[in-house]
Write an enzyme that holds these catalytic residues in place. Structure first.
Site, PDB file in Angstrom:
ATOM      1  N   GLU A 218      39.460  43.003  38.189  1.00 11.07           N
ATOM      2  CA  GLU A 218      38.021  42.887  37.933  1.00 11.07           C
ATOM      3  C   GLU A 218      37.352  44.255  37.940  1.00 11.07           C
ATOM      4  OE1 GLU A 218      36.909  40.257  36.778  1.00 11.07           O
ATOM      5  OE2 GLU A 218      38.655  39.037  37.243  1.00 11.07           O
TER       6      GLU A 218
ATOM      7  N   HIS B 231      37.507  45.839  34.632  1.00 14.06           N
ATOM      8  CA  HIS B 231      36.437  45.506  33.685  1.00 14.06           C
ATOM      9  C   HIS B 231      35.239  46.435  33.882  1.00 14.06           C
ATOM     10  CE1 HIS B 231      38.360  42.080  31.945  1.00 14.06           C
ATOM     11  NE2 HIS B 231      38.391  41.386  33.077  1.00 14.06           N
TER      12      HIS B 231
END
Length: 229
Positions: A100, A103
């Site tokens: 994550e 990202h």
């Protein structure tokens, strides 16, 4: 229409099976490596925070409810982690958290596929909500114009799924790189992270395959792939 149509199962069935297999695989992989701690003793939240701080991103890391509900919100610049990942100090936790954070790194670098996917979210949401009613009504009442309109809207959702693939694979690549370079993670632990992220990636592959094959089914049912003699 679809649930009683043999053509639907013939065309879309393999992708549906792949989706089930991928979901089972990712859950088994996550649970397996969630039982194995990491030598550096860091939690998923700490790993994610370290990555975004080292990159100078100014991204907040927050806890969010739900199993595997982890995601990065580029509009709010917030990285949200599920309880298992946020608090966990396992291979699974740091792998998902680093993914994550990947990202967030994409966002900071202006990674084009992520920008495209973010821009498509409202379009895809509207398209998905309208596509199914239009297709169902169109096929039931043999309204070709409604079917074609539904296919156009559904195509937006398919494009979104396809754009998601490079975004997710690249985030995993960035996660592996940053864990190797600055996470204090051993080679054995990295192999575990790779297993977790590979399993997770297959869920996106399965989703994209299902979307493409559903679109193919709609095109076949609408007769749009039929060649005129």
């Amino acid at each position: 229409m679809m649930m009683f149509d043999p053509l639907y199962f013939l065309v879309v069935g393999p992708a549906l099976i792949l989706s089930v297999v991928a979901q089972v695989w990712v859950k088994k992989s996550f649970h397996k490596f969630s039982k194995i701690g990491v030598r550096n003793g860091m939690s998923g939240a700490e790993i994610a925070d370290q990555i975004v701080r080292n990159a100078g991103l100014g991204v907040r890391v927050e806890r969010v409810a739900g199993f595997m509900s982890d995601h990065y919100d580029p509009r709010a610049r917030v990285l949200r982690l599920s309880p298992e990942v946020f608090e966990g100090r396992s291979i699974s936790s740091i792998g998902v958290a680093a993914h994550e954070a990947g990202h967030a790194l994409q966002h900071a670098k202006g990674y084009l596929p992520l920008q495209w996917r973010t821009a498509m979210v409202p379009i895809t949401t509207i398209g998905s909500n309208l596509a199914w009613p239009l297709l169902m009504i169109g096929f039931i009442f043999s309204a070709a114009s409604l079917v074609k309109l539904g296919i156009i809207f559904f195509s937006a959702a398919v494009l979104f799924q396809l754009i998601t693939l490079p975004v997710e694979f690249d985030a995993s690549r960035r996660a592996m790189t940053v864990l190797r370079n600055q996470g204090g993670v051993t080679a054995v632990e990295l192999n575990g992270v790779r297993s977790v992220l590979t399993a997770a990636a297959m869920t996106y592959v399965a989703a994209a395959a299902a979307a493409v094959l559903q679109l193919l089914y709609f095109l076949l049912r609408a007769g749009l792939l039929r060649r005129d003699d």
